[in-house]
Design a protein around this motif. Structure first.
Motif, PDB file in Angstrom:
ATOM      1  N   GLY A  60      -2.203   2.522  -4.074  1.00  0.00           N
ATOM      2  CA  GLY A  60      -2.485   3.680  -3.236  1.00  0.00           C
ATOM      3  C   GLY A  60      -3.968   3.905  -3.101  1.00  0.00           C
ATOM      4  N   SER A  61      -4.568   4.511  -4.126  1.00  0.00           N
ATOM      5  CA  SER A  61      -5.989   4.847  -4.009  1.00  0.00           C
ATOM      6  C   SER A  61      -6.876   3.613  -3.913  1.00  0.00           C
ATOM      7  CB  SER A  61      -6.418   5.762  -5.153  1.00  0.00           C
ATOM      8  OG  SER A  61      -5.867   5.339  -6.364  1.00  0.00           O
ATOM      9  N   ALA A  62      -6.495   2.520  -4.590  1.00  0.00           N
ATOM     10  CA  ALA A  62      -7.339   1.312  -4.508  1.00  0.00           C
ATOM     11  C   ALA A  62      -7.507   0.889  -3.051  1.00  0.00           C
ATOM     12  CB  ALA A  62      -6.726   0.172  -5.322  1.00  0.00           C
ATOM     13  N   PRO A  74       0.830  -1.204   0.000  1.00  0.00           N
ATOM     14  CA  PRO A  74       0.000   0.000   0.000  1.00  0.00           C
ATOM     15  C   PRO A  74       0.870   1.262   0.000  1.00  0.00           C
ATOM     16  CG  PRO A  74      -0.793  -1.581   1.620  1.00  0.00           C
ATOM     17  CD  PRO A  74       0.549  -2.070   1.161  1.00  0.00           C
ATOM     18  N   SER A  75       0.491   2.227  -0.841  1.00  0.00           N
ATOM     19  CA  SER A  75       1.258   3.476  -0.922  1.00  0.00           C
ATOM     20  C   SER A  75       0.710   4.492   0.069  1.00  0.00           C
ATOM     21  CB  SER A  75       1.176   4.045  -2.329  1.00  0.00           C
ATOM     22  OG  SER A  75       1.662   5.386  -2.301  1.00  0.00           O
ATOM     23  N   MET A  76       1.575   4.912   0.988  1.00  0.00           N
ATOM     24  CA  MET A  76       1.162   5.838   2.041  1.00  0.00           C
ATOM     25  C   MET A  76       0.856   7.240   1.508  1.00  0.00           C
ATOM     26  SD  MET A  76       1.040   3.762   4.508  1.00  0.00           S
ATOM     27  CE  MET A  76       0.617   4.845   5.883  1.00  0.00           C
ATOM     28  N   THR A 135      -1.039   3.766   9.245  1.00  0.00           N
ATOM     29  CA  THR A 135       0.112   2.854   9.218  1.00  0.00           C
ATOM     30  C   THR A 135      -0.218   1.574   9.986  1.00  0.00           C
ATOM     31  OG1 THR A 135       1.589   4.772   9.144  1.00  0.00           O
ATOM     32  CG2 THR A 135       2.599   2.649   9.644  1.00  0.00           C
ATOM     33  N   GLN A 136      -0.896   1.734  11.109  1.00  0.00           N
ATOM     34  CA  GLN A 136      -1.292   0.541  11.886  1.00  0.00           C
ATOM     35  C   GLN A 136      -2.251  -0.349  11.108  1.00  0.00           C
ATOM     36  OE1 GLN A 136      -2.607   2.497  15.449  1.00  0.00           O
ATOM     37  NE2 GLN A 136      -0.656   2.130  16.511  1.00  0.00           N
ATOM     38  N   MET A 137      -3.127   0.289  10.340  1.00  0.00           N
ATOM     39  CA  MET A 137      -4.046  -0.492   9.499  1.00  0.00           C
ATOM     40  C   MET A 137      -3.232  -1.364   8.530  1.00  0.00           C
ATOM     41  SD  MET A 137      -5.309  -0.781   6.239  1.00  0.00           S
ATOM     42  CE  MET A 137      -4.885   0.789   5.455  1.00  0.00           C
ATOM     43  N   VAL A 138      -2.262  -0.744   7.872  1.00  0.00           N
ATOM     44  CA  VAL A 138      -1.422  -1.495   6.929  1.00  0.00           C
ATOM     45  C   VAL A 138      -0.644  -2.578   7.679  1.00  0.00           C
ATOM     46  CG1 VAL A 138       0.524  -1.358   5.314  1.00  0.00           C
ATOM     47  CG2 VAL A 138      -1.217   0.438   5.308  1.00  0.00           C
ATOM     48  N   ASP A 139      -0.142  -2.213   8.846  1.00  0.00           N
ATOM     49  CA  ASP A 139       0.657  -3.145   9.645  1.00  0.00           C
ATOM     50  C   ASP A 139      -0.139  -4.401  10.006  1.00  0.00           C
ATOM     51  OD1 ASP A 139       3.265  -3.432  11.086  1.00  0.00           O
ATOM     52  OD2 ASP A 139       1.891  -3.726  12.757  1.00  0.00           O
ATOM     53  N   ARG A 140      -1.417  -4.232  10.263  1.00  0.00           N
ATOM     54  CA  ARG A 140      -2.256  -5.385  10.641  1.00  0.00           C
ATOM     55  C   ARG A 140      -2.815  -6.109   9.425  1.00  0.00           C
ATOM     56  NH1 ARG A 140      -4.986  -1.517  14.171  1.00  0.00           N
ATOM     57  NH2 ARG A 140      -3.867  -1.461  16.141  1.00  0.00           N
ATOM     58  N   SER A 141      -2.683  -5.513   8.264  1.00  0.00           N
ATOM     59  CA  SER A 141      -3.282  -6.090   7.057  1.00  0.00           C
ATOM     60  C   SER A 141      -2.389  -7.170   6.465  1.00  0.00           C
ATOM     61  CB  SER A 141      -3.503  -4.986   6.009  1.00  0.00           C
ATOM     62  OG  SER A 141      -2.284  -4.703   5.335  1.00  0.00           O
ATOM     63  N   ALA A 192      -0.765  -6.882   3.838  1.00  0.00           N
ATOM     64  CA  ALA A 192       0.353  -6.276   3.094  1.00  0.00           C
ATOM     65  C   ALA A 192       1.674  -6.643   3.748  1.00  0.00           C
ATOM     66  CB  ALA A 192       0.199  -4.759   3.062  1.00  0.00           C
ATOM     67  N   GLU A 193       2.687  -6.960   2.932  1.00  0.00           N
ATOM     68  CA  GLU A 193       3.997  -7.267   3.519  1.00  0.00           C
ATOM     69  C   GLU A 193       4.953  -6.095   3.429  1.00  0.00           C
ATOM     70  OE1 GLU A 193       5.623 -11.214   3.512  1.00  0.00           O
ATOM     71  OE2 GLU A 193       4.108 -11.787   2.054  1.00  0.00           O
ATOM     72  N   TRP A 194       4.728  -5.218   2.472  1.00  0.00           N
ATOM     73  CA  TRP A 194       5.579  -4.041   2.328  1.00  0.00           C
ATOM     74  C   TRP A 194       4.728  -2.783   2.480  1.00  0.00           C
ATOM     75  CZ3 TRP A 194       9.263  -4.762  -2.523  1.00  0.00           C
ATOM     76  CH2 TRP A 194      10.037  -5.924  -2.335  1.00  0.00           C
ATOM     77  N   VAL A 195       5.372  -1.700   2.917  1.00  0.00           N
ATOM     78  CA  VAL A 195       4.731  -0.392   2.986  1.00  0.00           C
ATOM     79  C   VAL A 195       5.479   0.513   2.001  1.00  0.00           C
ATOM     80  CG1 VAL A 195       4.072   1.513   4.488  1.00  0.00           C
ATOM     81  CG2 VAL A 195       4.268  -0.803   5.444  1.00  0.00           C
TER      82      VAL A 195
END
Ligand code: DX5
Ligand code: ZN
Length: 267
Positions: free
Chosen positions: A240-242, A50-52, A64-70, A72-75
């Motif tokens: 990103g937007s998706a 996911p693109s921040m 960021t926490q949302m991505v961290d728990r998702s 996704a393996e990379w940020v």
């Protein structure tokens, strides 16, 4: 400093399991996780990044926490200087703030001129992967060396109008190639269909050279086109937007991950 020490530490078996999808929560182990992910890229799942840039900067920690728990393996972190691209995003303080909140692999995409001036500082600020633009420097080899020396993985990116052929000589030197599938500078643009052919050509070139280069695609990726880019040879999908414009961003990450893996099976 502590972060760079951890970069050279021998991976221990406990930290290596994170590549199998078991979440890892310590920033100190992040480096080992990256090594694991990179070295197993062929056999593993496709990676959603996911693109921040599309996150809500007023709630950077939450997003960021949302991505961290998702799943996704990379940020993915987009750095823009207002010169290489007609937009300015953010720099070191924001990267450091994100680094504090997640142990996931920080994939930094530099859209800046003369990246050689800054690549080492981005690695020191917490980037696990530092990707610079081929068009932005006269010294791609120097950039790659500096990134490696600072303890990060090295990536090179090409804009939509740049041929994959320009990468032939440096392909053996990089860990990753980021194929831009929109003009760099802004999130939310439409995928350029010709990008699929570039990914296919790049995968063929890597195979020809006996390389297992990671191919990342960035720009306009959604559930509608993820299968085609994976089948063409992409391993890492930036979105990103998706993700962030979705009503349930974590569910969207999971969907992209699932579609990516299914396409990889069929490829
Ligand atoms: C554009 C950036 C992209 C962008 C992708 O210059 O490199 O990473 O954030 O955003 P979407 O997925 O919305 O095209
Ligand atoms: Zn990007």
């Amino acid at each position: 400093n502590r972060h760079s020490e951890s970069r050279t530490a021998t991976p221990n078996p406990k930290t290596r399991v994170c590549g199998d999808g078991i979440p890892l929560r310590s920033v100190e182990n992040c480096r080992e996780m990256t090594i694991f992910v990179v070295s197993n890229i062929r056999t593993m799942n496709r990676i959603v990044a996911p693109s921040m840039l599309s996150a809500d900067f007023g709630h950077l920690e939450r997003d960021t926490q949302m991505v961290d728990r998702s799943a996704a393996e990379w940020v993915h972190i987009d750095v823009m200087d207002g010169v290489f691209v007609p937009n300015i995003s953010f720099g070191f303080p924001v990267l450091k703030a994100i680094r504090k909140v997640t142990a996931k692999c920080l994939d930094v995409h530099l859209m800046i001129v003369e990246p050689e001036r800054y690549v080492a500082r981005f690695a020191e600020a917490g980037a696990d992967i530092v990707t610079f633009h081929y068009e932005a420097t006269y010294d791609p080899r120097g950039c790659i060396e500096m990134i490696r020396k600072a303890g990060a993985k090295a990536g090179v990116s090409i804009k939509p109008a740049t041929s994959v052929e320009v990468l032939r000589d440096i392909l053996p030197l990089v860990d990753l190639v980021l194929v831009m599938s929109v003009e760099p500078g802004f999130g939310g643009q439409s995928f350029i269909p010709a990008s699929t052919g570039k990914i296919r050509a790049l995968r063929a070139m890597a195979r020809e050279l006996g390389l297992q280069t990671i191919i990342e695609v960035d720009g306009g990726i959604s559930s509608k086109n993820i299968a085609e880019v994976v089948k063409a040879g992409a391993n890492v999908l930036v979105a990103g937007s998706a993700v962030f414009k979705s009503e349930d961003p974590a569910a969207e990450v999971a969907l992209l991950q699932k579609l990516g893996n299914e396409a990889a099976q069929e490829a």
